[in-house]
Design an enzyme around this catalytic site. Sequence first.
Site, PDB file in Angstrom:
ATOM      1  N   GLY A  20       0.778  -1.517   0.484  1.00  0.00           N
ATOM      2  CA  GLY A  20       0.092   0.209   0.394  1.00  0.00           C
ATOM      3  C   GLY A  20       0.464   1.196   0.039  1.00  0.00           C
ATOM      4  CG  ASN A  22       1.732   2.858  -5.874  1.00  0.00           C
ATOM      5  OD1 ASN A  22       1.877   3.944  -6.054  1.00  0.00           O
ATOM      6  ND2 ASN A  22       2.818   2.101  -6.376  1.00  0.00           N
ATOM      7  CG  MET A  95      -1.434  -8.220  -6.136  1.00  0.00           C
ATOM      8  SD  MET A  95      -0.483  -7.527  -7.753  1.00  0.00           S
ATOM      9  CE  MET A  95       0.376  -8.936  -8.440  1.00  0.00           C
ATOM     10  CB  ILE A  97      -7.931 -10.367 -13.475  1.00  0.00           C
ATOM     11  CG1 ILE A  97      -6.672 -10.339 -13.540  1.00  0.00           C
ATOM     12  CG2 ILE A  97      -8.834  -9.708 -14.632  1.00  0.00           C
ATOM     13  CD1 ILE A  97      -6.165 -11.100 -14.516  1.00  0.00           C
ATOM     14  CG  LEU A  98     -11.716  -5.036 -11.061  1.00  0.00           C
ATOM     15  CD1 LEU A  98     -11.384  -3.858 -10.980  1.00  0.00           C
ATOM     16  CD2 LEU A  98     -12.048  -6.015 -10.162  1.00  0.00           C
ATOM     17  CG  ASN A 112      -3.344  -1.131 -12.820  1.00  0.00           C
ATOM     18  OD1 ASN A 112      -3.327  -1.427 -11.979  1.00  0.00           O
ATOM     19  ND2 ASN A 112      -2.657  -1.986 -13.762  1.00  0.00           N
ATOM     20  CG  HIS A 114       2.077  -2.624 -15.723  1.00  0.00           C
ATOM     21  ND1 HIS A 114       0.797  -3.802 -14.470  1.00  0.00           N
ATOM     22  CD2 HIS A 114       2.598  -2.767 -16.360  1.00  0.00           C
ATOM     23  CE1 HIS A 114       1.931  -5.299 -15.770  1.00  0.00           C
ATOM     24  NE2 HIS A 114       3.286  -3.648 -16.619  1.00  0.00           N
ATOM     25  CG  ASP A 150      -1.085  -4.770 -16.890  1.00  0.00           C
ATOM     26  OD1 ASP A 150      -1.935  -3.846 -16.534  1.00  0.00           O
ATOM     27  OD2 ASP A 150      -0.496  -6.143 -16.596  1.00  0.00           O
ATOM     28  CD  GLU A 179       4.584   1.442  -9.068  1.00  0.00           C
ATOM     29  OE1 GLU A 179       3.841   1.573  -8.579  1.00  0.00           O
ATOM     30  OE2 GLU A 179       5.323   0.798  -9.483  1.00  0.00           O
TER      31      GLU A 179
HETATM   32  C1  GRF Z   1       3.197  -1.642  -7.467  1.00  0.00           C
HETATM   33  O1  GRF Z   1       4.807  -1.879  -8.052  1.00  0.00           O
HETATM   34  C2  GRF Z   1       2.645  -1.656  -8.251  1.00  0.00           C
HETATM   35  O2  GRF Z   1       2.836  -0.789  -9.901  1.00  0.00           O
HETATM   36  C3  GRF Z   1       2.490  -3.067  -8.856  1.00  0.00           C
HETATM   37  O3  GRF Z   1       2.167  -3.220  -7.570  1.00  0.00           O
HETATM   38  C4  GRF Z   1       3.118  -3.000  -6.844  1.00  0.00           C
HETATM   39  C5  GRF Z   1       2.386  -2.586  -5.121  1.00  0.00           C
HETATM   40  O4  GRF Z   1       3.015  -1.238  -4.546  1.00  0.00           O
HETATM   41  N1  GRF Z   1       1.530  -3.346  -9.217  1.00  0.00           N
HETATM   42  P1  GRF Z   1       2.414  -0.468  -2.597  1.00  0.00           P
HETATM   43  O5  GRF Z   1       1.707  -1.432  -2.436  1.00  0.00           O
HETATM   44  O6  GRF Z   1       1.483   0.578  -3.976  1.00  0.00           O
HETATM   45  O7  GRF Z   1       3.264  -0.889  -2.259  1.00  0.00           O
END
Ligand code: GRF
Length: 192
Positions: A20, A22, A95, A97-98, A112, A114, A150, A179
């Site tokens: 988490g 992000n 993680m 897939i919707l 999303n 990626h 993706d 990110e």
């Molecule tokens: C990120 O690298 C994102 O791009 C990928 O999973 C990771 C998640 O990191 N899909 P976090 O949970 O936000 O720390």
Amino acid sequence: MKKSIGIQKINTAVFISGTGSNLKNLIKFSLLRNSPIIIKLIISNSINAKGLIYAKKYNIKKKTYGFKKKFLDEKKILVDLKKNKVHLICLAGFMKILSKNFIKRFDGKIINIHPSLLPKYKGLNTHERVIKNKEKFSGCTVHYVTSKLDSGKIILQKKVKIFKNDTVKTLAKKVLQKEHVLFPKAIKKILS
Ligand code: GRF
């Protein structure tokens, strides 16, 4: 996509599965005075997702669904989203897939992040594959979510240079830092 007018912020849900970082970053972004979003809901597919601590810390509603019965859980999520008047979904390390049906219900409103320069390295274990292929660059992409994994329209990308001594771990760390800059930037781009 609905635009943010004046101080009216777009109700947003963030879907997570893991650490988490992000999510934390998006929460901080949402708390800025002129941020176009307000995070109303955090959805996770695992009660063990570390990122759920930020729900408590920042007093944001959270819901966990196992996705064992995907269609049923998605139906419940749609109810949650409606209740919270959510108009933007950010997948941040989510993680699962919707389904096509779910995506259709939120067409053009799911984005999303990626950890690769799409369309290269779709799917899982991107950093492993990038290092193995001795790429000179990698990076991250924020894109719209469509039913093809993706593959939706790219909103923004950020490149990262790979050095000879980079490992999966050092690359993952560098990309993750990018990110955190890219996701808020992409949100601003689509909402202004
Ligand atoms: C990120 O690298 C994102 O791009 C990928 O999973 C990771 C998640 O990191 N899909 P976090 O949970 O936000 O720390």
